[in-house]
Enzyme design. Sequence first.
Site, mmCIF file in Angstrom:
data_model
loop_
_atom_site.group_PDB
_atom_site.id
_atom_site.type_symbol
_atom_site.label_atom_id
_atom_site.label_comp_id
_atom_site.label_asym_id
_atom_site.label_seq_id
_atom_site.Cartn_x
_atom_site.Cartn_y
_atom_site.Cartn_z
ATOM 1 N N LYS A 244 84.675 120.913 19.737
ATOM 2 C CA LYS A 244 85.867 120.177 20.177
ATOM 3 C C LYS A 244 87.010 121.147 20.473
ATOM 4 O O LYS A 244 87.701 121.028 21.491
ATOM 5 C CB LYS A 244 86.269 119.149 19.107
ATOM 6 C CG LYS A 244 85.293 117.981 19.047
ATOM 7 C CD LYS A 244 85.462 117.067 17.840
ATOM 8 C CE LYS A 244 84.333 116.034 17.801
ATOM 9 N NZ LYS A 244 84.323 115.148 16.652
ATOM 10 N N GLN B 97 87.547 114.705 11.079
ATOM 11 C CA GLN B 97 86.094 114.693 11.260
ATOM 12 C C GLN B 97 85.421 113.940 10.123
ATOM 13 O O GLN B 97 85.717 114.149 8.948
ATOM 14 C CB GLN B 97 85.578 116.145 11.343
ATOM 15 C CG GLN B 97 84.111 116.274 11.682
ATOM 16 C CD GLN B 97 83.759 115.805 13.096
ATOM 17 O OE1 GLN B 97 84.589 115.823 13.998
ATOM 18 N NE2 GLN B 97 82.530 115.372 13.289
ATOM 19 N N ASP C 165 90.444 109.240 18.444
ATOM 20 C CA ASP C 165 89.067 108.854 18.114
ATOM 21 C C ASP C 165 88.844 107.361 18.376
ATOM 22 O O ASP C 165 87.699 106.906 18.481
ATOM 23 C CB ASP C 165 88.815 109.091 16.611
ATOM 24 C CG ASP C 165 87.898 110.281 16.346
ATOM 25 O OD1 ASP C 165 87.085 110.606 17.220
ATOM 26 O OD2 ASP C 165 88.002 110.850 15.244
HETATM 27 N N1 GUN Z 1 81.605 112.342 13.097
HETATM 28 C C1 GUN Z 1 80.603 112.111 13.979
HETATM 29 N N2 GUN Z 1 81.098 111.723 15.172
HETATM 30 C C2 GUN Z 1 82.440 111.712 15.037
HETATM 31 C C3 GUN Z 1 83.505 111.406 15.934
HETATM 32 O O1 GUN Z 1 83.313 111.044 17.111
HETATM 33 N N3 GUN Z 1 84.754 111.520 15.420
HETATM 34 C C4 GUN Z 1 84.980 111.900 14.133
HETATM 35 N N4 GUN Z 1 86.242 111.973 13.739
HETATM 36 N N5 GUN Z 1 84.024 112.184 13.286
HETATM 37 C C5 GUN Z 1 82.760 112.097 13.740
#
Ligand code: GUN
Length: 286
Positions: free
Chosen positions: A53, A97, A120
């Site tokens: 990311k 996350q 998100d």
């Molecule tokens: N863990 C797995 N996929 C995601 C996501 O798209 N966002 C976040 N914040 N955590 C994740």
Amino acid sequence: MSALLIDGNALSQHMRVDFAARTQSLVAQGIHPGLAVILVGDNPASQVYVRNKVKACEQVGIHSVLEKHPDDLTQAALLARVDALNHDPRIHGILVQLPLPKHIDAQKVIEAIAPSKDVDGFHVASAGALMTGLPAYWPCTPHGCMKMLESIGYPLQGKHAVVIGRSNIVGKPMALMLLQQNATVTICHSATVDLKHHCLQADVIVAAVGRRNVLTADMVKPGAVVIDVGMNRDDAGKLCGDVDFEAVKQVAGYITPVPGGVGPMTITMLLANTLDSAQQSLSAKT
Ligand code: GUN
């Protein structure tokens, strides 16, 4: 016959060229889009995801801050960090996350993020807005799937879509997005009786369970579009999705690969949401 591939890497790169230009334009107007990514603990998969990311932000010129915290960070300390970022004008998107360590209530942390920075799309306000058709940040993975369908010009109106999986992150929002495009949607899950029967009716199948070979070739109608959200490892340790790719591609009309399918699109939609949020903050200033 072999299905056509929907290449998430190629589509992402194409979209990110536009995002780099949008970032430059925002910077020229005095707003440098910024994303804060919070990682708690040392989950190896999460470490890879957050690194990707941050790298994607760098690629398009978005300012990113990666906060790494130890596994024993208290919930109160994490909530305090979220609160500080909510008030930080350099930050337009906040991503915590998941999964979080067990002693932290993930939902409470998500609800602490300002909806205006909820890139998100996990906040209950974002989920409610999606359900009612109001503008909000959409969860990145299902939104990326919708972009992939759009990229092949697939008309969803009146089509039957089967979503396998009912998570808050993928399955449920995916179903709502498909419904918004006038598809007839079936959500299947662990208690579904005769998954194969449902899948065989589908023009579009989205597999989002997190288990290998959930969708096999005998479950797919010839020509159907198959979107694979899964991210698993096979016996040899190789990345694979939820779909038996080699066999299903002989039956499907379109299919997304793993890796190189939904994964990069998830990150691309995170960039899109961050840019939209920065744009909003610019609009609020002028
Ligand atoms: N863990 C797995 N996929 C995601 C996501 O798209 N966002 C976040 N914040 N955590 C994740």
